[in-house]
Design a protein around this motif. Structure first.
Motif, PDB file in Angstrom:
ATOM      1  N   ILE A   1      -0.286   9.283   9.759  1.00 58.27           N
ATOM      2  CA  ILE A   1       0.257  10.565   9.306  1.00 58.27           C
ATOM      3  C   ILE A   1       0.262  10.646   7.791  1.00 58.27           C
ATOM      4  O   ILE A   1      -0.048  11.670   7.191  1.00 58.27           O
ATOM      5  CB  ILE A   1       1.689  10.758   9.852  1.00 58.27           C
ATOM      6  CG1 ILE A   1       1.660  10.894  11.377  1.00 58.27           C
ATOM      7  CG2 ILE A   1       2.345  11.995   9.236  1.00 58.27           C
ATOM      8  CD1 ILE A   1       3.027  10.959  12.010  1.00 58.27           C
ATOM      9  N   PHE A   2       0.633   9.525   7.147  1.00 60.48           N
ATOM     10  CA  PHE A   2       0.692   9.478   5.685  1.00 60.48           C
ATOM     11  C   PHE A   2      -0.362   8.505   5.179  1.00 60.48           C
ATOM     12  O   PHE A   2      -0.061   7.340   4.896  1.00 60.48           O
ATOM     13  CB  PHE A   2       2.079   9.022   5.222  1.00 60.48           C
ATOM     14  CG  PHE A   2       3.190   9.875   5.737  1.00 60.48           C
ATOM     15  CD1 PHE A   2       3.430  11.124   5.201  1.00 60.48           C
ATOM     16  CD2 PHE A   2       3.987   9.432   6.773  1.00 60.48           C
ATOM     17  CE1 PHE A   2       4.450  11.916   5.684  1.00 60.48           C
ATOM     18  CE2 PHE A   2       5.017  10.215   7.261  1.00 60.48           C
ATOM     19  CZ  PHE A   2       5.248  11.467   6.718  1.00 60.48           C
ATOM     20  N   PRO A   3      -1.617   8.955   5.081  1.00 54.66           N
ATOM     21  CA  PRO A   3      -2.718   8.028   4.769  1.00 54.66           C
ATOM     22  C   PRO A   3      -2.861   7.730   3.284  1.00 54.66           C
ATOM     23  O   PRO A   3      -3.939   7.817   2.724  1.00 54.66           O
ATOM     24  CB  PRO A   3      -3.946   8.789   5.308  1.00 54.66           C
ATOM     25  CG  PRO A   3      -3.587  10.220   5.106  1.00 54.66           C
ATOM     26  CD  PRO A   3      -2.098  10.322   5.289  1.00 54.66           C
TER      27      PRO A   3
ATOM     28  N   ASP B   1      -1.302   3.714  -2.422  1.00 55.06           N
ATOM     29  CA  ASP B   1      -0.013   3.962  -3.054  1.00 55.06           C
ATOM     30  C   ASP B   1       1.130   3.309  -2.283  1.00 55.06           C
ATOM     31  O   ASP B   1       2.044   2.731  -2.871  1.00 55.06           O
ATOM     32  CB  ASP B   1       0.227   5.471  -3.189  1.00 55.06           C
ATOM     33  CG  ASP B   1      -0.777   6.123  -4.123  1.00 55.06           C
ATOM     34  OD1 ASP B   1      -1.084   5.508  -5.162  1.00 55.06           O
ATOM     35  OD2 ASP B   1      -1.274   7.214  -3.804  1.00 55.06           O
ATOM     36  N   PHE B   2       1.087   3.417  -0.934  1.00 56.68           N
ATOM     37  CA  PHE B   2       2.121   2.763  -0.125  1.00 56.68           C
ATOM     38  C   PHE B   2       2.037   1.244  -0.275  1.00 56.68           C
ATOM     39  O   PHE B   2       3.062   0.562  -0.398  1.00 56.68           O
ATOM     40  CB  PHE B   2       1.974   3.145   1.356  1.00 56.68           C
ATOM     41  CG  PHE B   2       2.766   4.357   1.733  1.00 56.68           C
ATOM     42  CD1 PHE B   2       4.133   4.419   1.519  1.00 56.68           C
ATOM     43  CD2 PHE B   2       2.142   5.447   2.308  1.00 56.68           C
ATOM     44  CE1 PHE B   2       4.874   5.531   1.867  1.00 56.68           C
ATOM     45  CE2 PHE B   2       2.868   6.576   2.658  1.00 56.68           C
ATOM     46  CZ  PHE B   2       4.236   6.618   2.440  1.00 56.68           C
ATOM     47  N   LEU B   3       0.827   0.728  -0.248  1.00 55.41           N
ATOM     48  CA  LEU B   3       0.647  -0.713  -0.393  1.00 55.41           C
ATOM     49  C   LEU B   3       1.142  -1.183  -1.757  1.00 55.41           C
ATOM     50  O   LEU B   3       1.787  -2.223  -1.879  1.00 55.41           O
ATOM     51  CB  LEU B   3      -0.833  -1.079  -0.214  1.00 55.41           C
ATOM     52  CG  LEU B   3      -1.149  -2.559  -0.028  1.00 55.41           C
ATOM     53  CD1 LEU B   3      -0.513  -3.088   1.241  1.00 55.41           C
ATOM     54  CD2 LEU B   3      -2.656  -2.769   0.011  1.00 55.41           C
TER      55      LEU B   3
ATOM     56  N   ALA C   1       5.014  -3.919  -4.906  1.00 58.77           N
ATOM     57  CA  ALA C   1       5.883  -3.954  -6.082  1.00 58.77           C
ATOM     58  C   ALA C   1       7.318  -4.278  -5.685  1.00 58.77           C
ATOM     59  O   ALA C   1       8.018  -5.021  -6.383  1.00 58.77           O
ATOM     60  CB  ALA C   1       5.831  -2.610  -6.811  1.00 58.77           C
ATOM     61  N   ALA C   2       7.767  -3.733  -4.549  1.00 55.13           N
ATOM     62  CA  ALA C   2       9.143  -3.962  -4.103  1.00 55.13           C
ATOM     63  C   ALA C   2       9.357  -5.397  -3.633  1.00 55.13           C
ATOM     64  O   ALA C   2      10.442  -5.951  -3.787  1.00 55.13           O
ATOM     65  CB  ALA C   2       9.500  -2.984  -2.987  1.00 55.13           C
ATOM     66  N   SER C   3       8.323  -5.999  -3.058  1.00 51.23           N
ATOM     67  CA  SER C   3       8.489  -7.346  -2.495  1.00 51.23           C
ATOM     68  C   SER C   3       8.041  -8.454  -3.446  1.00 51.23           C
ATOM     69  O   SER C   3       8.424  -9.615  -3.264  1.00 51.23           O
ATOM     70  CB  SER C   3       7.701  -7.467  -1.187  1.00 51.23           C
ATOM     71  OG  SER C   3       6.318  -7.290  -1.416  1.00 51.23           O
ATOM     72  N   PHE C   4       7.244  -8.114  -4.457  1.00 51.75           N
ATOM     73  CA  PHE C   4       6.680  -9.145  -5.331  1.00 51.75           C
ATOM     74  C   PHE C   4       7.767  -9.939  -6.054  1.00 51.75           C
ATOM     75  O   PHE C   4       7.810 -11.168  -5.961  1.00 51.75           O
ATOM     76  CB  PHE C   4       5.731  -8.516  -6.359  1.00 51.75           C
ATOM     77  CG  PHE C   4       5.335  -9.442  -7.474  1.00 51.75           C
ATOM     78  CD1 PHE C   4       4.482 -10.500  -7.229  1.00 51.75           C
ATOM     79  CD2 PHE C   4       5.832  -9.273  -8.761  1.00 51.75           C
ATOM     80  CE1 PHE C   4       4.113 -11.367  -8.247  1.00 51.75           C
ATOM     81  CE2 PHE C   4       5.474 -10.127  -9.776  1.00 51.75           C
ATOM     82  CZ  PHE C   4       4.616 -11.176  -9.522  1.00 51.75           C
TER      83      PHE C   4
ATOM     84  N   ALA D   1       6.899   2.334 -10.215  1.00 48.99           N
ATOM     85  CA  ALA D   1       6.870   3.671 -10.813  1.00 48.99           C
ATOM     86  C   ALA D   1       5.474   4.285 -10.705  1.00 48.99           C
ATOM     87  O   ALA D   1       5.321   5.478 -10.386  1.00 48.99           O
ATOM     88  CB  ALA D   1       7.314   3.602 -12.272  1.00 48.99           C
ATOM     89  N   GLY D   2       4.446   3.475 -10.961  1.00 44.92           N
ATOM     90  CA  GLY D   2       3.070   3.974 -10.826  1.00 44.92           C
ATOM     91  C   GLY D   2       2.734   4.358  -9.400  1.00 44.92           C
ATOM     92  O   GLY D   2       2.067   5.374  -9.166  1.00 44.92           O
ATOM     93  N   SER D   3       3.211   3.587  -8.440  1.00 50.56           N
ATOM     94  CA  SER D   3       2.955   3.894  -7.028  1.00 50.56           C
ATOM     95  C   SER D   3       3.661   5.180  -6.610  1.00 50.56           C
ATOM     96  O   SER D   3       3.104   6.001  -5.881  1.00 50.56           O
ATOM     97  CB  SER D   3       3.410   2.737  -6.141  1.00 50.56           C
ATOM     98  OG  SER D   3       2.677   1.573  -6.435  1.00 50.56           O
ATOM     99  N   VAL D   4       4.893   5.358  -7.069  1.00 50.90           N
ATOM    100  CA  VAL D   4       5.636   6.578  -6.753  1.00 50.90           C
ATOM    101  C   VAL D   4       4.930   7.794  -7.357  1.00 50.90           C
ATOM    102  O   VAL D   4       4.806   8.845  -6.713  1.00 50.90           O
ATOM    103  CB  VAL D   4       7.090   6.474  -7.262  1.00 50.90           C
ATOM    104  CG1 VAL D   4       7.799   7.816  -7.167  1.00 50.90           C
ATOM    105  CG2 VAL D   4       7.855   5.427  -6.467  1.00 50.90           C
TER     106      VAL D   4
END
Length: 204
Positions: free
Chosen positions: A125-127, A131-133, A138-141, A185-188
């Motif tokens: 649905i959200f391909p 950006d999601f990856l 970034a959140a888990s690194f 921030a870049g991914s968002v």
């Protein structure tokens, strides 16, 4: 594990930094998310197929690493709350030729299958894969790759506070934290841009 972690994290960091820095230096903000097919070239086809197989193997392993704690948490909490429910706690042995017995739990089967199906549908649905990856990475690194390993090393080796080693480990941790914040921030920002012309079940 220490040597494996060192090699794994070093190799991953080297290739990610190489792709990010070289890609941005060459193409700026127009750098494609997929360097193999982002330019419209699909030849040689065998190289693209081989790369996609390697990505699939990598993501299957990473998916298992990230999902196992979620699976375990839900299953253990369910077993504690309903210990007498056979659907949740029952283990059924199924003989498999040449492999011995295979243990099946219905909660495990239904819950894990449902989780994989739901996450796959949400991904379709959200391909916005890149950006999601990037946001998840970034959140888990910082917590998983930097903070917890450093804190465990400090506690295990009993490194005194404000010593030379302690100070540089803390500087490394905070520097990686800043990198994670910037990457998130870049991914968002990329997600916000992609949402402008978003259509469900279609690649942007």
């Amino acid at each position: 594990m220490k040597r494996a972690s060192l090699v794994g994290v070093s190799t991953t960091t080297f290739f990610y930094m190489l792709c990010g820095c070289v890609g941005y230096a060459a193409f700026g903000n127009d750098a494609p998310g997929n360097f193999l097919t982002g330019f419209g070239f699909y030849e040689p086809f065998w190289l693209i197929d081989l790369a996609n197989v390697c990505i699939a193997v990598h993501l299957v392993g990473a998916y298992q690493v990230f999902c196992q704690p979620i699976f375990q948490f839900v299953e253990s909490q369910s077993a504690k709350r309903w210990p007498d429910n056979k659907f949740i706690t029952g283990e059924y042995k199924i003989p498999v030729p040449c492999c011995g017995e295979f243990s099946i739990n219905f909660l495990r089967l239904v819950w894990r299958t449902s989780y994989v199906v739901v996450t796959a549908v949400v991904a379709m649905i959200f391909p916005f894969f890149n950006d999601f990856l990037g946001l998840i990475g970034a959140a888990s690194f910082w917590p998983l790759t930097v903070y917890f390993p450093i804190e465990m090393h400090i506690a295990q080796k009993k490194i005194p506070k404000f010593s030379f080693t302690w100070t540089w480990l803390k500087i490394l941790s905070w520097a990686c934290f800043v990198v994670s914040i910037v990457a998130a921030a870049g991914s968002v920002q990329g997600l916000i841009t992609s949402l402008k012309d978003f259509k469900p079940f279609q690649a942007p």
